[in-house]
Design an enzyme around this catalytic site. Structure first.
Site, PDB file in Angstrom:
ATOM      1  N   CYS A   1       0.827  -1.218   0.000  1.00  0.00           N
ATOM      2  CA  CYS A   1       0.000   0.000   0.000  1.00  0.00           C
ATOM      3  C   CYS A   1       0.855   1.260   0.000  1.00  0.00           C
ATOM      4  O   CYS A   1       0.333   2.362  -0.183  1.00  0.00           O
ATOM      5  CB  CYS A   1      -0.932  -0.012   1.197  1.00  0.00           C
ATOM      6  SG  CYS A   1      -1.624  -1.646   1.528  1.00  0.00           S
TER       7      CYS A   1
ATOM      8  N   LYS B   1     -10.385   6.138   3.688  1.00  0.00           N
ATOM      9  CA  LYS B   1     -11.712   5.709   4.145  1.00  0.00           C
ATOM     10  C   LYS B   1     -12.815   6.118   3.181  1.00  0.00           C
ATOM     11  O   LYS B   1     -13.700   5.307   2.864  1.00  0.00           O
ATOM     12  CB  LYS B   1     -11.984   6.309   5.535  1.00  0.00           C
ATOM     13  CG  LYS B   1     -13.370   6.005   6.078  1.00  0.00           C
ATOM     14  CD  LYS B   1     -13.519   4.538   6.410  1.00  0.00           C
ATOM     15  CE  LYS B   1     -14.979   4.117   6.580  1.00  0.00           C
ATOM     16  NZ  LYS B   1     -15.632   3.873   5.281  1.00  0.00           N
TER      17      LYS B   1
ATOM     18  N   HIS C   1      -9.012   3.607  -1.735  1.00  0.00           N
ATOM     19  CA  HIS C   1      -7.653   3.111  -1.538  1.00  0.00           C
ATOM     20  C   HIS C   1      -7.247   2.133  -2.641  1.00  0.00           C
ATOM     21  O   HIS C   1      -7.237   0.913  -2.439  1.00  0.00           O
ATOM     22  CB  HIS C   1      -7.564   2.446  -0.159  1.00  0.00           C
ATOM     23  CG  HIS C   1      -6.199   1.945   0.206  1.00  0.00           C
ATOM     24  ND1 HIS C   1      -5.034   2.473  -0.307  1.00  0.00           N
ATOM     25  CD2 HIS C   1      -5.808   0.932   1.048  1.00  0.00           C
ATOM     26  CE1 HIS C   1      -3.992   1.815   0.196  1.00  0.00           C
ATOM     27  NE2 HIS C   1      -4.436   0.883   1.004  1.00  0.00           N
TER      28      HIS C   1
END
Lengths: 387, 387
Positions: free
Chosen positions: A86, A331, A335
């Site tokens: 990520c 959120k 993502h």
């Protein structure tokens, strides 16, 4: 090292793009980036590119970088894929900063792309799982939400935070996503809805987790002393740092503070000659709500164990003294793993240049924070504009 | 950019390591690298690491970099995985050169690792296939050998080369592998055996193809002006370059010359202020025998269409005037995809320092050439020692 600046940044809308593969997502983000360069940009002037991607789905796991740039007709330049789960995007930016900073290159693309939403359940579980530790976590049945749930439970045990403070992170970030036309979730959620959502890994519920997302983002890095050839309003990258840690939680000294982030932040603050108090606003890696509270502390915005007070007191809302995740964060904005670190740059770039529309906040100094896995890797950047 | 040097390089033996995963392979190569640093090396002094790997097998596709460095107990430093298929190692070295060259870092690890030999047939086909183009080649049934077979057939059509010249590349590289204790195939092959091997993709036969391999390699990159703190015999990286191209053959102007290599070579020669005539010996990317002939031409060792004469005249054998692949090359030394570009550094490092044993050749200027896929990406480096 010579100083560097960002003179263009753009992204796709984040969300579900059933019509687009990674090439189309990348092309869309590249176009948005090019359009953002005030004096225009000749793509053939690019002399290197770094593309952050985990390669979710696996269709073009090899030479992913050139598969994307050549799709735009750009050949010749050195281009590579950067993988740090990520945090792949953040590390792609770090590489671009080095390439320009060294003098080896004069116009470098830092990009990220991920296509996550057409995976079946089993494949989705595999691709998210490979961002965590394989030997001791994934193959033992641990999910990614499970890892952060363990950290959240410990945080609630060690501190005076309450379960509600996690949900307040989600509420705040949805407030911001609601006014971000690029966000995956452009709607507010009430505290009642956020606290009452179905549990996914206690103490975390559905609204404590970011979504999976298709998306891409691009930023153009150039030497600071050439930035005004592109724009009157460059965004200078004055601080940067990366860090790493053990992948598995059991190997770490603590699970309520990420040492990779602390290392990256220290390097970035030192280089920029700034302190946490100098930061006007920040984009942080809230893959789960607990991660945003830990970020407050690891970035020095709050003392250890006190990060929850920032959310409790509303200080990180858009009207607070330290707005965090004005984009909606992972959120609500979404993502797309490898794109996230560069998508953060897009928000910072727009905010610092006064182009953030309904979510505009004040500030000349911004920070972005990108985490890989559950803290195995991290980058922190500090950005400034001429005061 | 400040000048950089390599002060340590080491690798695992290449071959079949059923007892080792990527962590163990990496640790073994790291140890060999550390042992090669004449004045010793404190691993905690590393301040960044780049690990080239395609991630074959997929067990730890996310945060692969930190999974390896943390296995050695090294945490804190920024580390990432670099992916450019078979050129992942070369690009990891390019990143390390930038990181040190920029002044951001002072002791950077460039590494590569791949574990290929415990894949079942279908998975092996997938993992090799993702190094080529997915949309127009892999999913249409094209194999990787098939891509190079098309190039070989065209080369034999365009030039005066004969099929036998391909086999002579294999014969030469096996001669070298036979005296390299780190090589996967430490045995010579006769021209009769090489020409008579079973066909795999006409006109290529089994002895035109490199093997699949387990292995890892590491190199330590430092500022040139600090190199003598580590050794009296540093190897300076005076030239470097990377390039890219379309992945699919049909998109290219020619299939008998790789433009990514030409771009990378031009950048490397320019930076080092050298010409092909200055190169004393080279490690080139002979994934298939035809690739070595194309390399001779794209690197400027021979005119277009004339590369086969170097092998016909024996000039690239160890006793020739331009030894190529003294290590055995990918053909005999082996080809652990992401490690290959760094494994080439190990051979150059040992040769330039006079540590190459039975395969020692003379020279102060060396070149390495690493290709991703069928030419979608490439790096070229030039190395020198004090005369």
């Amino acid at each position: 090292m010579r100083d560097v600046a960002i003179v263009g940044a753009g992204q796709t809308p984040y969300g579900d793009h059933p019509e687009a593969g990674i090439k189309e997502l990348f092309a869309s983000a590249f176009g948005a980036m090019a359009d953002s360069v005030d004096r225009g940009f000749d793509a053939t002037a690019l002399d290197a590119a770094y593309v952050g991607s985990l390669g979710v789905g696996g269709s073009q796991l090899g030479i992913t970088g050139a598969s994307l740039t050549s799709h735009l007709g750009l050949t010749g330049l050195p281009v590579q894929r950067v993988e740090n789960a990520c945090a792949s995007g953040g590390f792609a930016l770090l590489d671009a900063v080095h390439a320009v900073g060294s003098g080896a290159s004069d116009a470098v693309l830092a990009a990220g792309v991920e296509k996550m939403l057409d995976l079946s359940g089993d494949r989705s579980k595999y691709w998210l799982g490979v961002s965590g530790d394989t030997e001791y976590e994934r193959l033992a049945g641990m999910t990614f939400a499970g890892v952060y749930a363990i950290a959240a439970r410990r945080y609630l045990h060690e501190t005076d935070a309450e379960r509600e403070h996690l949900s307040r992170v989600a509420v705040k970030n949805h407030e911001n996503g609601a006014v971000n036309p690029k966000a995956q979730f452009q709607r507010e959620v009430s505290l009642e809805r956020a606290t009452g959502a179905p549990e996914i890994a206690a103490p975390l519920n559905l609204y404590d987790a970011c979504p999976t997302t298709d998306g891409a983002a691009c930023a153009l890095v150039v030497p600071a002393d050439e930035a005004r050839e592109y724009t009157d309003d460059p965004v200078y990258v004055t601080g940067f740092g990366g860090g790493s840690d053990h992948l598995a939680l059991h190997d770490r000294e603590t699970i309520t503070s990420l040492s990779a982030v602390r290392e990256a932040a220290e390097a970035a603050y030192d280089r920029a000659d700034k302190t946490p108090e100098d930061v006007d606003f920040a984009e942080v890696h809230d893959c789960f709500t607990i991660a945003e509270l830990l970020a407050y502390e690891d970035l020095g915005f709050a003392d250890r164990g006190e990060g929850w007070r920032l959310i409790a007191e509303g200080r990180t809302r858009r009207d607070g003294d330290l707005p965090v995740n004005t984009s909606g964060g992972l959120k609500a904005k979404g993502h797309p793993l490898g794109a996230t670190g560069i998508g953060q740059v897009v928000e910072v770039f727009d905010q610092l240049r006064g182009d953030a529309g309904d979510r505009q906040v004040d500030g000349d100094v911004a920070l972005s924070h990108n985490v890989g896995g559950s803290g195995g890797a991290a980058t922190v950047f500090i950005y400034e504009v001429d005061a």
